[in-house]
Design a protein around this motif. Sequence first.
Motif, PDB file in Angstrom:
ATOM      1  N   MET A   1       6.726 -13.585  -5.528  1.00  0.00           N
ATOM      2  CA  MET A   1       6.424 -12.335  -4.837  1.00  0.00           C
ATOM      3  C   MET A   1       6.154 -11.219  -5.852  1.00  0.00           C
ATOM      4  N   LYS A   2       5.410 -10.226  -5.432  1.00  0.00           N
ATOM      5  CA  LYS A   2       5.111  -9.096  -6.300  1.00  0.00           C
ATOM      6  C   LYS A   2       5.332  -7.809  -5.516  1.00  0.00           C
TER       7      LYS A   2
ATOM      8  N   GLY B   1       4.826  -4.803  -3.232  1.00  0.00           N
ATOM      9  CA  GLY B   1       3.837  -4.669  -2.185  1.00  0.00           C
ATOM     10  C   GLY B   1       3.590  -3.241  -1.765  1.00  0.00           C
TER      11      GLY B   1
ATOM     12  N   TRP C   1       0.979   2.120  -1.688  1.00  0.00           N
ATOM     13  CA  TRP C   1       0.777   0.782  -2.243  1.00  0.00           C
ATOM     14  C   TRP C   1       1.293   0.726  -3.667  1.00  0.00           C
TER      15      TRP C   1
ATOM     16  N   SER D   1       0.864  -2.211  -5.677  1.00  0.00           N
ATOM     17  CA  SER D   1       0.067  -3.123  -6.491  1.00  0.00           C
ATOM     18  C   SER D   1      -1.302  -3.281  -5.847  1.00  0.00           C
TER      19      SER D   1
ATOM     20  N   ALA E   1      -4.238  -4.867  -3.876  1.00  0.00           N
ATOM     21  CA  ALA E   1      -4.230  -5.815  -2.755  1.00  0.00           C
ATOM     22  C   ALA E   1      -5.429  -5.560  -1.862  1.00  0.00           C
TER      23      ALA E   1
ATOM     24  N   LEU F   1      -1.746  -7.594   4.400  1.00  0.00           N
ATOM     25  CA  LEU F   1      -2.076  -7.433   2.991  1.00  0.00           C
ATOM     26  C   LEU F   1      -2.120  -8.792   2.327  1.00  0.00           C
TER      27      LEU F   1
ATOM     28  N   ILE G   1       3.427 -10.145   4.114  1.00  0.00           N
ATOM     29  CA  ILE G   1       4.661  -9.409   3.795  1.00  0.00           C
ATOM     30  C   ILE G   1       5.702 -10.435   3.367  1.00  0.00           C
TER      31      ILE G   1
ATOM     32  N   PRO H   1       7.937  -6.550  -0.401  1.00  0.00           N
ATOM     33  CA  PRO H   1       7.133  -7.305  -1.357  1.00  0.00           C
ATOM     34  C   PRO H   1       5.880  -7.874  -0.711  1.00  0.00           C
ATOM     35  N   GLY H   2       4.873  -8.119  -1.534  1.00  0.00           N
ATOM     36  CA  GLY H   2       3.664  -8.796  -1.079  1.00  0.00           C
ATOM     37  C   GLY H   2       3.633 -10.216  -1.600  1.00  0.00           C
TER      38      GLY H   2
END
Length: 316
Positions: A1-2, A4, A67, A69, A71, A118, A122, A154-155
């Motif tokens: 995960m990164k 989001g 936001w 990051s 995406a 995104l 999620i 997180p995304g």
Amino acid sequence: MKPGLRILSPGLGLTVQDLGRFGARHLGVPPSGAVDDYAHRVANWLVGNEAACATLEMTMGRARIEWLSEADIAVTGAAMGLRLNGMGRRQWISLRVRPGDVLELGVAENGCRGYLALTGGIGVPEVMGSRSTCLGGKLGGLGGRFLAAGDLLPGGCQPLLPEPRRLPWTPVYPEHHLLRAIAGPHDHLFQSWIDRFFAATFTISPQSDRMGCRLSGPAVERDAAAPAGIVSEPVVPGNVQIPADGQPILLLREQTLGGYTSIATVLSADLWRIGQARPGDTVRFVRVSLDTGQRLAGQWRDFLGQTERLLAAGLG
């Protein structure tokens, strides 16, 4: 995960939802999931996700999101005056965002629920096979609750789109809703009234929520010999229950058992429509046979499959 996104303002009701939580009804856990699963699916397909990825379900708008990051995002569902960094942008298309960008949504003008997808979905943990928020059970999503200002989500990890995607049409949600329904499972208790039920027009009550859509209109009457209630039994989204006052309740996604009789059941292919119904909108039920309902369900699945392939091919 990164990283989001950060919720700056949640609006009137912001939750994490996917297609739902299945296989736990016997434990009293409802399916939850996106009320308008059509808008949810398209939002995901617009950013290259599978339909089952989690989105943000926004009720009546007014959300602000930052936001964290880069995406691809898409907002579908009700028209909410989408703005990105203060500039008006279209819904039902993919948009590229970068760290520090701020998305703002106004009050819903057509329909009542929006869906924000995104890249990668999620990334909250799965609970019992789903990321959907179950408010009654306080599970899924982020702590099983409505999202609040300051929440970080997180995304997922997924490549960005090589080019933007858009849906070739923009759905418009009417103020009068025609819902196809099959009589039953307790239609035998309403034989003297069932024709009038299918001919009647009902109004969406402000007391509606994710559990059910309360309707007001002519009081639906049971047959003289029919019981006022039944022993609680399993229910499904789409059941139209008739409580003691005769004012129907159209069940949605947050209930597993019910003790009211159900005069009809709305087709799964039409339930997304009621997910966009606003208080004051009107509803009529159109009676169809079981065979017709199964045929229409197949046609709806075919349409969803064609839409997914259209967007994946970049033909929008």
